[in-house]
Design a protein around this motif. Structure first.
Motif, PDB file in Angstrom:
ATOM      1  N   ALA A   5       4.374  13.956  17.091  1.00  0.00           N
ATOM      2  CA  ALA A   5       4.296  13.485  15.661  1.00  0.00           C
ATOM      3  C   ALA A   5       5.345  13.284  14.340  1.00  0.00           C
ATOM      4  O   ALA A   5       6.774  14.364  14.686  1.00  0.00           O
ATOM      5  N   VAL A   6       5.706  12.636  13.446  1.00  0.00           N
ATOM      6  CA  VAL A   6       6.563  11.627  13.387  1.00  0.00           C
ATOM      7  C   VAL A   6       6.424  11.994  12.109  1.00  0.00           C
ATOM      8  O   VAL A   6       5.045  11.923  11.268  1.00  0.00           O
ATOM      9  N   VAL A   7       7.386  11.881  11.139  1.00  0.00           N
ATOM     10  CA  VAL A   7       7.597  11.579   9.160  1.00  0.00           C
ATOM     11  C   VAL A   7       7.706  10.162   8.830  1.00  0.00           C
ATOM     12  O   VAL A   7       8.548   9.463   9.353  1.00  0.00           O
ATOM     13  N   THR A   8       6.576   9.425   8.671  1.00  0.00           N
ATOM     14  CA  THR A   8       7.461   7.635   8.172  1.00  0.00           C
ATOM     15  C   THR A   8       6.608   7.483   6.856  1.00  0.00           C
ATOM     16  O   THR A   8       7.706   6.566   6.392  1.00  0.00           O
ATOM     17  N   ALA A  81       2.666  12.082  -5.634  1.00  0.00           N
ATOM     18  CA  ALA A  81       3.728  12.439  -4.454  1.00  0.00           C
ATOM     19  C   ALA A  81       3.243  12.007  -3.836  1.00  0.00           C
ATOM     20  O   ALA A  81       3.816  11.064  -2.568  1.00  0.00           O
ATOM     21  N   THR A  82       1.941  11.524  -3.251  1.00  0.00           N
ATOM     22  CA  THR A  82       0.919  11.482  -2.272  1.00  0.00           C
ATOM     23  C   THR A  82       0.775   9.361  -2.347  1.00  0.00           C
ATOM     24  O   THR A  82       1.453   8.891  -0.896  1.00  0.00           O
ATOM     25  N   ALA A  83       0.841   9.163  -2.978  1.00  0.00           N
ATOM     26  CA  ALA A  83       1.494   7.821  -3.764  1.00  0.00           C
ATOM     27  C   ALA A  83       2.821   7.594  -3.048  1.00  0.00           C
ATOM     28  O   ALA A  83       2.623   6.209  -1.855  1.00  0.00           O
ATOM     29  N   LEU A  84       3.423   7.915  -3.797  1.00  0.00           N
ATOM     30  CA  LEU A  84       4.580   7.605  -3.310  1.00  0.00           C
ATOM     31  C   LEU A  84       4.857   7.559  -2.047  1.00  0.00           C
ATOM     32  O   LEU A  84       5.841   7.124  -1.223  1.00  0.00           O
ATOM     33  N   ALA A  85       4.307   8.798  -1.386  1.00  0.00           N
ATOM     34  CA  ALA A  85       4.931   9.189   0.062  1.00  0.00           C
ATOM     35  C   ALA A  85       3.841   7.794   0.901  1.00  0.00           C
ATOM     36  O   ALA A  85       4.583   6.794   2.057  1.00  0.00           O
ATOM     37  N   LEU A  86       3.201   7.552   0.715  1.00  0.00           N
ATOM     38  CA  LEU A  86       2.153   6.035   1.078  1.00  0.00           C
ATOM     39  C   LEU A  86       2.603   4.919   1.522  1.00  0.00           C
ATOM     40  O   LEU A  86       3.167   4.129   2.137  1.00  0.00           O
ATOM     41  N   THR A  87       3.311   4.584   0.227  1.00  0.00           N
ATOM     42  CA  THR A  87       4.538   3.028  -0.409  1.00  0.00           C
ATOM     43  C   THR A  87       5.247   4.106   0.813  1.00  0.00           C
ATOM     44  O   THR A  87       5.245   2.550   0.902  1.00  0.00           O
ATOM     45  N   ASP A  88       5.669   4.876   0.548  1.00  0.00           N
ATOM     46  CA  ASP A  88       7.477   4.510   1.073  1.00  0.00           C
ATOM     47  C   ASP A  88       7.247   4.750   3.073  1.00  0.00           C
ATOM     48  O   ASP A  88       8.480   3.771   3.394  1.00  0.00           O
ATOM     49  N   ALA A  89       6.099   4.790   2.997  1.00  0.00           N
ATOM     50  CA  ALA A  89       5.923   4.828   4.733  1.00  0.00           C
ATOM     51  C   ALA A  89       5.070   3.400   4.937  1.00  0.00           C
ATOM     52  O   ALA A  89       4.657   3.393   5.843  1.00  0.00           O
ATOM     53  N   GLY A  90       5.184   2.113   4.219  1.00  0.00           N
ATOM     54  CA  GLY A  90       4.281   1.031   4.007  1.00  0.00           C
ATOM     55  C   GLY A  90       2.574   1.582   4.726  1.00  0.00           C
ATOM     56  O   GLY A  90       1.825  -0.061   5.116  1.00  0.00           O
ATOM     57  N   THR A 247       3.682   0.702  16.723  1.00  0.00           N
ATOM     58  CA  THR A 247       3.017  -0.472  16.433  1.00  0.00           C
ATOM     59  C   THR A 247       2.759  -0.720  15.564  1.00  0.00           C
ATOM     60  O   THR A 247       3.243  -2.697  15.885  1.00  0.00           O
ATOM     61  N   ARG A 248       3.254   0.047  14.224  1.00  0.00           N
ATOM     62  CA  ARG A 248       3.068  -0.953  12.885  1.00  0.00           C
ATOM     63  C   ARG A 248       5.258  -1.247  12.596  1.00  0.00           C
ATOM     64  O   ARG A 248       4.824  -2.053  11.645  1.00  0.00           O
ATOM     65  N   GLY A 249       5.395  -0.871  13.148  1.00  0.00           N
ATOM     66  CA  GLY A 249       7.071  -1.112  13.119  1.00  0.00           C
ATOM     67  C   GLY A 249       7.330  -0.528  12.200  1.00  0.00           C
ATOM     68  O   GLY A 249       8.403  -0.843  11.096  1.00  0.00           O
ATOM     69  N   ALA A 250       6.796   1.079  11.539  1.00  0.00           N
ATOM     70  CA  ALA A 250       6.933   1.885  10.593  1.00  0.00           C
ATOM     71  C   ALA A 250       8.741   2.320  11.080  1.00  0.00           C
ATOM     72  O   ALA A 250       8.389   2.335  11.895  1.00  0.00           O
ATOM     73  N   ARG A 251       9.189   3.207   9.460  1.00  0.00           N
ATOM     74  CA  ARG A 251      10.529   3.479   9.621  1.00  0.00           C
ATOM     75  C   ARG A 251      10.603   4.595   9.606  1.00  0.00           C
ATOM     76  O   ARG A 251       9.045   5.725   9.351  1.00  0.00           O
ATOM     77  N   SER A 410      15.345   4.548  13.699  1.00  0.00           N
ATOM     78  CA  SER A 410      14.671   3.179  14.546  1.00  0.00           C
ATOM     79  C   SER A 410      16.180   2.337  14.956  1.00  0.00           C
ATOM     80  O   SER A 410      16.623   2.491  13.637  1.00  0.00           O
ATOM     81  N   PRO A 411      17.009   1.664  15.587  1.00  0.00           N
ATOM     82  CA  PRO A 411      17.223   0.724  15.664  1.00  0.00           C
ATOM     83  C   PRO A 411      17.555  -0.103  14.745  1.00  0.00           C
ATOM     84  O   PRO A 411      16.576  -1.088  14.337  1.00  0.00           O
ATOM     85  N   GLY A 412      18.262  -0.576  13.509  1.00  0.00           N
ATOM     86  CA  GLY A 412      18.787  -1.191  12.760  1.00  0.00           C
ATOM     87  C   GLY A 412      17.956  -1.282  11.466  1.00  0.00           C
ATOM     88  O   GLY A 412      18.360  -2.023  10.699  1.00  0.00           O
ATOM     89  N   GLU A 413      17.346   0.282  11.440  1.00  0.00           N
ATOM     90  CA  GLU A 413      16.863   0.163  10.142  1.00  0.00           C
ATOM     91  C   GLU A 413      18.004   1.133   9.093  1.00  0.00           C
ATOM     92  O   GLU A 413      18.989   2.108  10.039  1.00  0.00           O
ATOM     93  N   GLY A 414      17.768   0.037   7.510  1.00  0.00           N
ATOM     94  CA  GLY A 414      18.575   1.096   6.476  1.00  0.00           C
ATOM     95  C   GLY A 414      18.172   2.170   6.768  1.00  0.00           C
ATOM     96  O   GLY A 414      16.888   2.786   6.489  1.00  0.00           O
ATOM     97  N   SER A 415      19.024   2.943   5.286  1.00  0.00           N
ATOM     98  CA  SER A 415      18.653   3.769   4.997  1.00  0.00           C
ATOM     99  C   SER A 415      17.010   3.591   3.880  1.00  0.00           C
ATOM    100  O   SER A 415      17.019   2.218   3.185  1.00  0.00           O
ATOM    101  N   GLY A 416      15.932   4.652   3.789  1.00  0.00           N
ATOM    102  CA  GLY A 416      15.059   3.993   2.774  1.00  0.00           C
ATOM    103  C   GLY A 416      14.977   4.522   1.461  1.00  0.00           C
ATOM    104  O   GLY A 416      15.679   4.940   1.306  1.00  0.00           O
TER     105      GLY A 416
END
Length: 418
Positions: A5-8, A81-90, A247-251, A410-416
């Protein structure tokens, strides 16, 4: 293999600001955001008249008019908070595969402001009635139900009711749900305990600070500790199966690697409750289940209730787990107030952002540690070494929880951000 389980995604709606960027600025700059209560007038009859409120919050930006009038501010904060979290996760705002998405939030007191208004109408107005939505807006599961409907989250849903420990318990339950095969779970908590009735209930505990100077009201582990300052808000997270996220390339902000909960079976007062033995056991179990040695921990975010008895008890528990040289300890609660289950969820957001930004923020106190509370409080920012954080929380009347997080950028990921 056991799913991981990871937080995206992270959505913060708290006194520290709206969005992860605002919250991180507040924490890293040490900006105090508590002040006079404005959601109602806490006149001289209330010894506590300051709190942490979400600044510039407009619920209409996150919720339609129909649900706006049917629900409480606590639920409005959860929608945001949920809307922001979903947007942040893509991720989309409506689940593309409803039975693969779930929501498990923590709750405790429910819809206080809505209930206050309706009860005043019942006992103070000529109609002697309450509105049709009283039964659902005040209900402790209202936020989960409304979010499930709005975002079409039809997987295994639930509510954790363990007071301040609930923010951690919701994430633990989310990780278990991931292991059982649901790829995406919304977890975390918000709270709004700022109404005349809710404040009176908190004052009955004797644990609120009577100091009405925000600079000195909430000082956990300090010689001048006098109780906590109430607050609203919290944080919501997108917890995701690691394979699904990759699989979906998430941060990825970090991984939930271990968790545990114990219980004191003791009523909480200013002098009782908060058994250091059971509290330490919860932390031990979480580390063991994470496969993490105490020496590997970079930082601890404590419960930090702010009363002398409970602060010493917490320090004793940390020394029991980590020995005479506990890892660095940091807390931002003096800046924001204590938002009950939303506060422990906010601690998780701080820990994940610290690992993501490669910076452990300085603690907002204590200025002068009390006897028995001499922990290694971070006095200045530093870089993490192992990328492991432990977040601890205690709920009134005996709940103890601990969560172990490991950073994984993730490699190559900047701060979100949001």
């Amino acid at each position: 293999m056991t799913p991981r389980a990871v937080v995206t995604g992270i959505g913060v709606v708290a006194p520290s600001g709206i969005g992860v960027d605002a919250h991180w600025r507040t924490v890293t700059t040490g900006t105090r955001t508590t002040g006079p209560i404005t959601l109602f007038d806490p006149d001289h009859r209330y010894p506590t008249r300051i709190a942490g409120e979400v600044p510039d919050f407009d619920a209409a930006h996150y919720i339609d008019n129909r649900r706006l009038v049917q629900t409480d501010r606590w639920t409005h904060l959860g929608f945001a908070a949920t809307a922001l979290a979903l947007t942040d996760a893509g991720l989309p705002q409506r689940a593309p595969h409803p039975y693969g998405y779930a929501v498990t939030l923590a709750s405790s007191s429910g819809g206080n402001l809505f209930g206050q208004r309706e009860l005043q109408r019942l006992w103070g107005g000529p109609s002697r009635t309450v509105g049709a939505y009283q039964s659902i807006a005040w209900f402790y599961a209202a936020s989960v139900g409304q979010l499930s409907i709005h975002h079409q989250l039809k997987g295994p849903c639930g509510v954790l009711v363990t007071e301040s420990a609930g923010g951690l318990d919701s994430l633990a339950h989310a990780a278990r749900t991931i292991r059982r095969g649901t790829p995406v779970v919304i977890a975390g908590a918000t709270e709004c305990p700022l109404s005349p009735y809710a404040l009176a209930c908190q004052l009955r505990s004797g644990l609120l600070s009577p100091v009405n100077d925000p600079e000195h009201a909430y000082q956990p582990f300090d010689v001048n500790a006098s109780g906590y300052v109430p607050a609203e808000g919290g944080a919501v997270f997108v917890v995701e199966d690691l394979t699904h996220a990759r699989t979906r390339g998430a941060r990825i902000y970090g991984e939930i690697t271990g968790w545990a909960a114990t219980h004191d079976a003791t009523h909480t007062t200013t002098r009782t409750g908060s058994d250091p033995t059971q509290y330490a056991r919860a932390i031990h179990l979480a580390l063991h289940r994470a496969g993490t040695h105490p020496n590997e921990v970079d930082v601890v975010l404590p419960d930090a209730l702010g009363t002398p008895h409970h602060d010493r008890s917490e320090a004793d528990a940390l020394r029991t787990v980590f020995g005479t040289r506990p890892p660095p300890v940091t807390t931002h609660k003096p800046l924001t107030g204590r938002a009950h289950q939303g506060g422990s969820a906010l601690d998780v957001a701080t820990a994940l952002l610290a690992l993501h930004h490669d910076q452990l923020p300085a603690s907002a106190g204590p200025r002068h540690p009390a006897d028995g509370c001499e922990l290694d409080f971070l006095r200045r920012p530093r870089r993490p070494e192992t990328g492991v954080a432990v977040v601890c929380a205690r709920g009134f009347d005996g709940f103890n929880s601990a969560l172990v997080l490991r950073g994984t950028q993730s490699p190559g990921e900047g701060s979100g951000g949001q």
